[in-house]
Design an enzyme around this catalytic site. Structure first.
Site, PDB file in Angstrom:
ATOM      1  CE  LYS A 115      -4.150  -1.792   0.709  1.00  0.00           C
ATOM      2  NZ  LYS A 115      -5.518  -1.863   1.157  1.00  0.00           N
ATOM      3  CE  LYS A 197      -5.586  -8.611  -2.113  1.00  0.00           C
ATOM      4  NZ  LYS A 197      -6.342  -8.447  -0.805  1.00  0.00           N
ATOM      5  CE  LYS A 200     -13.153  -4.323  -0.465  1.00  0.00           C
ATOM      6  NZ  LYS A 200     -12.163  -3.600   0.415  1.00  0.00           N
TER       7      LYS A 200
HETATM    8  P1  ATP Z   1      -8.458  -3.573  -1.393  1.00  0.00           P
HETATM    9  O1  ATP Z   1      -7.847  -3.834  -2.807  1.00  0.00           O
HETATM   10  O2  ATP Z   1      -9.169  -2.365  -0.747  1.00  0.00           O
HETATM   11  O3  ATP Z   1      -7.123  -3.924  -0.471  1.00  0.00           O
HETATM   12  P2  ATP Z   1      -9.432  -6.042  -1.147  1.00  0.00           P
HETATM   13  O4  ATP Z   1     -10.258  -6.809  -2.266  1.00  0.00           O
HETATM   14  O5  ATP Z   1      -7.914  -6.843  -0.909  1.00  0.00           O
HETATM   15  O6  ATP Z   1      -9.262  -4.718  -0.836  1.00  0.00           O
HETATM   16  P3  ATP Z   1     -10.040  -6.578   1.675  1.00  0.00           P
HETATM   17  O7  ATP Z   1     -11.317  -5.633   2.228  1.00  0.00           O
HETATM   18  O8  ATP Z   1      -8.543  -6.352   2.381  1.00  0.00           O
HETATM   19  O9  ATP Z   1     -10.252  -6.760   0.088  1.00  0.00           O
HETATM   20  O10 ATP Z   1     -10.607  -8.101   2.170  1.00  0.00           O
HETATM   21  C1  ATP Z   1     -11.555  -8.444   2.649  1.00  0.00           C
HETATM   22  C2  ATP Z   1     -11.769  -9.949   2.846  1.00  0.00           C
HETATM   23  O11 ATP Z   1     -11.816 -10.339   1.544  1.00  0.00           O
HETATM   24  C3  ATP Z   1     -10.570 -10.351   3.526  1.00  0.00           C
HETATM   25  O12 ATP Z   1     -10.888 -11.538   4.393  1.00  0.00           O
HETATM   26  C4  ATP Z   1      -9.645 -10.870   2.622  1.00  0.00           C
HETATM   27  O13 ATP Z   1      -8.712 -11.891   2.839  1.00  0.00           O
HETATM   28  C5  ATP Z   1     -10.578 -11.501   1.487  1.00  0.00           C
HETATM   29  N1  ATP Z   1     -10.194 -11.399   0.086  1.00  0.00           N
HETATM   30  C6  ATP Z   1      -9.719 -10.208  -0.491  1.00  0.00           C
HETATM   31  N2  ATP Z   1      -9.338 -10.455  -1.540  1.00  0.00           N
HETATM   32  C7  ATP Z   1      -9.248 -11.862  -1.843  1.00  0.00           C
HETATM   33  C8  ATP Z   1      -9.182 -12.545  -3.084  1.00  0.00           C
HETATM   34  N3  ATP Z   1      -8.579 -12.215  -4.132  1.00  0.00           N
HETATM   35  N4  ATP Z   1      -9.264 -13.805  -2.758  1.00  0.00           N
HETATM   36  C9  ATP Z   1      -9.907 -14.220  -1.686  1.00  0.00           C
HETATM   37  N5  ATP Z   1     -10.104 -13.746  -0.486  1.00  0.00           N
HETATM   38  C10 ATP Z   1      -9.997 -12.258  -0.536  1.00  0.00           C
END
Ligand code: ATP
Ligand code: LTN
Length: 334
Positions: A115, A197, A200
């Protein structure tokens, strides 16, 4: 323990639109845990401001996320669904835990490094101590288990370290939490780059399936998904793109990778991508319908927000007061 049940805590940030990764890796698994555990599911809006947010957008997104929790099947009578910012104990405990966390430990956190690289113009102290606020979320409710995707395991490890360090000094104050990972969907990858991964906050909207995407968009994105050169639907390390699609298909249909390989034996990527797209569209449809219905019922959602914040606050205060006493803060005079 609350009423004889183990406690479970998890949360999601109200940043960006939820992706299929968030759903399959987290939300979908949460729904099956409500009977076994006393569950707290927070919309962690305080974590969200570690990167700059537009105030009205943050407010809207937080409400949307809370509504999505319910739309995904979490019953707010059985699960405590609330905004982190409505329970001041999170911030109060986080301050205390900051004083039991080392800079060196925080320096090793890969999410911070990622980040910080992404937001080089705003590497603030909150971003650095993000894992301490997360530890506070978890420890505040004496959580036994924390369902998260793979990317959050490092944060859970530091939470355990902080809790153990605190307990070693002050006695058995905090329950030491265990991570809990669903079998399928724990690590959904980007559709455009399977080494990353699905996230969002990815700028490329074709890389992620959003929970509010309509069926045509879903199918179009899967058609464009990056695949490999073997031209066979085979689940293996050498084909990270196809492997990811197989994992998505399995998570949506309940099939195993072997069954999927058999089903598409002799068929091309085109047929397979279409089937994956359809399986995803099928699970999103009821979720979207329920979300629309709930969004129209303002009074119901408002009531959930109020009642659950009160409940969360009650349990949070129990832990916080105990911690404050142990570390030597003066008692309140009533
Ligand atoms: P950002 O892009 O804002 O960092 P993010 O998409 O990584 O967001 P988070 O809010 O960090 O999402 O995660 C919410 C939940 O979703 C967490 O439990 C995280 O482990 C899960 N998660 C996020 N991305 C994935 C993914 N690609 N596959 C499986 N689980 C995920
Ligand atoms: N850091 C997590 C969100 C989060 C969380 C938590 C998850 C904040 N506090 C407590 C589990 C338990 C994320 O970015 N996914």
């Amino acid at each position: 323990m609350i009423d004889g049940k183990k406690v479970l805590f998890s949360g999601m940030q109200a940043t960006g639109n939820l992706t299929l990764g968030n759903y399959l890796g987290a939300l979908k698994n949460w729904v099956n845990l409500s009977d076994e555990y006393e569950c707290f599911y927070s919309v962690v809006d305080m974590h969200s401001i570690t990167v700059r947010q537009d105030p009205s957008e943050l407010r809207q997104r937080a409400r949307k996320l809370l509504t999505l929790y319910i739309a995904a099947g979490l019953d707010p009578k059985k699960n405590c669904i609330y905004y982190q910012s409505h329970v001041s104990g999170h911030a109060e405990l986080a301050w205390i835990l900051n004083c039991f966390t080392y800079m060196g430990e925080l320096n090793r956190m890969t999410q911070f490094k990622d980040k910080a690289a992404k937001h080089a113009d705003n590497i603030n102290a909150g971003l650095f101590t993000y894992p301490v606020l997360m530890a506070s979320d978890i420890l505040l409710y004496q959580s036994d288990v924390v369902p998260v995707g793979k990317d959050q395991l490092q944060h859970l490890e530091i939470t355990r370290d902080i809790a153990q360090r605190f307990n070693a000094i002050y006695g058995d104050i905090f329950t030491i939490p265990e991570p809990f990972m669903g079998k399928a969907g724990a690590n959904i990858k980007s559709l455009q780059d399977p080494s990353k991964k699905m996230s969002k906050s990815d700028e490329n909207t074709n890389a992620s399936i959003y929970l509010m995407d309509d069926p045509d968009t879903v199918i179009r994105k899967f058609k464009r998904a990056v695949t490999d050169s073997e031209a066979q639907v085979r689940y293996c390390e050498e084909q990270p793109g196809i492997r990811n699609l197989i994992e998505i298909y399995c998570a949506c249909t309940g099939k195993t990778p072997e069954e999927t390989e058999k089903e598409f034996d002799g068929k091309g990527y085109g047929d397979f991508k279409l089937a994956v797209g359809e399986s995803v569209a099928d699970i999103l449809k009821p979720l979207q319908a329920r979300f629309e219905e709930l969004s129209r019922d303002k009074a119901y959602i408002d009531n959930v927000i109020k009642e659950n914040a009160d409940k969360a606050n009650y349990y949070a205060m129990k832990t916080l007061r105990k911690v404050q006493k142990k570390i030597g803060f003066p008692e309140r005079i009533r």
